[in-house]
Each structure stands twice: as structure tokens, then as C-alpha cells.
Design an enzyme around this catalytic site. Structure first.
Site, PDB file in Angstrom:
ATOM      1  N   LYS A 129       0.833  -1.214   0.000  1.00 23.77           N
ATOM      2  CA  LYS A 129       0.000   0.000   0.000  1.00 23.77           C
ATOM      3  C   LYS A 129       0.863   1.257   0.000  1.00 23.77           C
ATOM      4  O   LYS A 129       0.541   2.240  -0.675  1.00 23.77           O
ATOM      5  CB  LYS A 129      -0.917   0.013   1.218  1.00 23.77           C
ATOM      6  N   ARG A 204     -11.294  -0.147  10.268  1.00 24.20           N
ATOM      7  CA  ARG A 204     -10.615  -1.393  10.629  1.00 24.20           C
ATOM      8  C   ARG A 204     -11.600  -2.474  11.073  1.00 24.20           C
ATOM      9  O   ARG A 204     -11.242  -3.644  11.152  1.00 24.20           O
ATOM     10  CB  ARG A 204      -9.598  -1.146  11.749  1.00 24.20           C
ATOM     11  N   ARG A 243      12.892  -7.296   6.700  1.00 22.97           N
ATOM     12  CA  ARG A 243      13.005  -5.841   6.576  1.00 22.97           C
ATOM     13  C   ARG A 243      13.832  -5.252   7.726  1.00 22.97           C
ATOM     14  O   ARG A 243      13.639  -5.575   8.891  1.00 22.97           O
ATOM     15  CB  ARG A 243      11.605  -5.227   6.565  1.00 22.97           C
ATOM     16  N   ARG A 288      11.813  -3.438  13.343  1.00 25.28           N
ATOM     17  CA  ARG A 288      10.698  -3.035  14.183  1.00 25.28           C
ATOM     18  C   ARG A 288      10.270  -4.204  15.061  1.00 25.28           C
ATOM     19  O   ARG A 288      10.376  -5.359  14.669  1.00 25.28           O
ATOM     20  CB  ARG A 288       9.528  -2.571  13.311  1.00 25.28           C
ATOM     21  N   ARG A 299      -0.796 -10.101  13.859  1.00 30.33           N
ATOM     22  CA  ARG A 299      -1.272  -8.969  13.048  1.00 30.33           C
ATOM     23  C   ARG A 299      -2.123  -9.452  11.883  1.00 30.33           C
ATOM     24  O   ARG A 299      -3.171  -8.867  11.566  1.00 30.33           O
ATOM     25  CB  ARG A 299      -0.079  -8.156  12.521  1.00 30.33           C
TER      26      ARG A 299
END
Length: 346
Positions: A129, A204, A243, A288, A299
Site C-alpha cells: 500500500k 478497521r 526488513r 521493528r 497482526r
């Protein structure tokens, strides 16, 4: 006469500025109209008739006259054309208004009477996104609204809803749906949202979607497009867990797709954390806390649980489009464009 008209049309068309074709929308409409006139002339002089010759000359003349944003230059060209074509005054398509005033008038009419283009982007973490949303913004000229950004801006501006949100956050609570919807309601009244906007990160839950619908219905608006970016969970784990981030600049690296130059692997083929450094500064990179396999599972479970009901909610309206985001960037963007486009009638 035919040869003369063809010659004059070609001369005017060569004079027209390419840059002018990207000017304001009203001028663009005029030029497209002019180009239609000019393009109607046959390339073969044997089949060229007086009517198409006049059309070609009018079209070329309009292109020449409006191929500048300088009003003084345009006035000079009007006088040149008037003299050349033997007429007292060239036609003003905007009733005596300047092109800028006419363009503003059209924009105001669209903002007041045309339905707003209201879009929602869905996609799990790592779906892309962040890569494709800015492209949609550039394409449509609509602002991308992030609930986090709107919340911070409302608190900073000390709006009534912003003060409510600040009080809740200071108390350690979660901002309610009513407050979030109120913040969105305030934000979409701003001038950049008059033609529409793109929501990212909201709704959400199904409850939030229904609250959003109710808020929009009060002004006669509705969600017009829902785009879901699909990527298999197994692929997302590879994207997210590989990442690494340079905290101060936000630069992102990936152990497989974009590794830092300093990366070293251990015997198991995994990157050695101490070797992960930013290419430009040499400073340590970080991962992160939620960019781990364990955190990602939670998640994704939450995302699927919350998103599926929202998609089912909007599907009966025929506005939900799914994009295969598990392919190259060009392929993904091609599908996004198809999802944005109005369906062609048979």
C-alpha cells in the site's frame, strides 16, 4: 483554397506549444475540441473539401491562440488571427472570462454538485500500500488520509474532537470510533477533499465501516471504491521479517530484495545483526518490534478477522475490487489501474 487551408493549418499546429497541452482543465477541453477540428482534415488533398478545410483552420487557430498561459500574448494572437482570417473578433469560449476564472468556476461546480470519489485501501502489512497509494494520489489528485496523521493533526490544532482524543490518550485509553469518525468528518471538509479522498487504515472493523457510512450519508455521499491488495501470508512473512530500517532517515533494506552492502551471513545463512548498517551513514539498522514472525502472525490474524466482514459489507454495492499484489510492481500497478477504471459496457 484547399492547399492554402492545409498549409495554414499545418503552420498553426507546428506553432502550438506542447507544454500548453498540460495546462488547466478548461483550456485542455478547448484544445481537445480544437484538435478534433484540426484532426478532421484529410491528409489527401484530392478528398479535401472546403468544410473540413475550415474545420482544420479553426482547430489550428484555436491551438495557436491558446498555446500560452500569458493573457497579453494570447490577446496579441487573437488580433493576429482576426487580421489573418478577416474577422473582427475571435470567439471567446468562456463568455469573456479568463481561462483561469473559467477553470476555477468549473472546479467549484464539480466540488459542489459532482459526487465525491471516496476510496478505501485495504491490505495486510507488507502488501505494498505504501508503494502504490502515492501513485493513486498522483493519478487522481485526491489526498490520502491516514487516521494516525489526522489524529495527530487534530490534537495539535486543538480542535474540539482533537481535545477529546488528547484527553483519552493522556488517560491511557483507546480513542473511540465516534472520536475517530469525528476527526475524519472535520478533515474531509477541507478544500483538498472536495473532489474526494482516499482512506488508509480506516475502517478497521465492521462497526467503523457502518459509522463511516452513516457520517457520509448525512452529506449525501458514499464510499465509491474499495480496493483490496492480496498477498499470501507466507509471502508476507518473507517481506516483513527480512526488513531492516534506518531509524533516523526511514530508509528500508531487505535481506533478500535490497540488502545493505555491509550485510554478512552466519553459518545458517541468516544476517549477522552487527553487520546490518546503513549504506549512506554506516549507522546500525534496526528491525521493528512487530516485524517478527510471531508478531506478524497475530497482526495477520487480526487483519483477516476484521477485514473480511468489511469487504462483505461493501460487496453488494459492487464497489469492491481485488488486486493480486503478489507479483512485480508493474503488474500490481496495472491491476490497480484496472480496479480504478469504470467498467466498460458491453
Amino acid at each position: 483554397i484547399s492547399n492554402m487551408l492545409v498549409s495554414s493549418s499545418s503552420a498553426f499546429l507546428r506553432t502550438a506549444s506542447v507544454k500548453a497541452m498540460t495546462a488547466a482543465s478548461v483550456r485542455g477541453v478547448t484544445r481537445r475540441t480544437a484538435a478534433t477540428f484540426a484532426g478532421s482534415a484529410s491528409s489527401s488533398s484530392s478528398s479535401f473539401n472546403y468544410g473540413t478545410g475550415i474545420a482544420a483552420t479553426i482547430g489550428a487557430s484555436l491551438l495557436y491562440m491558446h498555446a500560452t498561459s500569458d493573457d497579453e500574448v494570447r490577446e496579441q494572437r487573437e488580433q493576429q488571427l482576426s487580421s489573418l482570417m478577416g474577422i473582427e473578433k475571435t470567439y471567446n469560449f468562456w463568455g469573456g472570462k479568463s481561462a483561469e476564472a473559467a477553470a476555477k468556476e468549473v472546479e467549484e461546480k464539480f466540488g459542489a454538485y459532482w459526487p465525491r470519489n471516496i476510496m478505501i485501501l485495504f491490505g495486510p502489512p507488507g502488501a505494498g500500500k505504501g508503494t502504490h497509494a502515492p501513485k493513486i494520489v498522483d493519478l487522481l489528485g485526491l489526498p490520502q488520509l491516514s487516521t494516525g496523521d489526522m489524529l495527530r493533526a487534530a490534537v495539535a490544532a486543538q480542535t474540539p474532537v482533537g481535545k477529546q482524543a488528547e484527553a483519552v490518550m493522556k488517560a491511557g485509553g483507546l480513542v473511540s470510533d465516534d472520536i475517530v469518525v469525528g476527526i475524519i468528518k472535520d478533515r474531509i471538509q477541507e478544500d483538498d477533499c472536495k473532489f474526494g479522498f482516499i482512506l488508509d487504515g480506516f475502517p478497521r472493523t465492521l462497526k467503523q465501516a457502518k459509522a463511516l457510512d452513516a457520517m457520509l450519508a448525512k452529506e449525501g455521499a458514499t464510499v465509491t471504491k474499495v480496493i483490496e491488495m492480496n498477498v499470501p501470508d507466507s509471502v508476507l512473512e518473507e517481506r516483513i521479517c527480512g526488513r531492516w530500517i534506518h531509524k533516523s532517515s526511514g530508509r528500508s533494506f531487505h535481506v533478500k530484495f535490497a540488502p545493505p552492502k555491509s550485510m554478512e551471513l552466519d553459518a545458517a545463512g541468516k544476517p549477522i545483526p552487527e553487520s546490518m548498517k546503513d549504506d549512506e551513514t554506516g549507522e546500525p539498522l534496526m528491525q521493528r518490534k512487530d516485524d517478527t514472525a510471531t508478531a506478524l502472525v497475530k497482526r495477520l490474524q487480526g487483519y483477516h478477522k476484521e477485514t473480511v466482514p468489511i469487504l462483505k459489507h461493501y460487496m453488494p454495492k459492487g464497489i469492491v475490487k481485488s488486486v493480486n499484489a503478489n507479483q512485480g510492481m508493474e503488474g500490481v500497478w496495472s491491476e490497480v489501474l484496472a480496479a480504478l477504471s469504470r467498467p466498460k459496457s458491453d
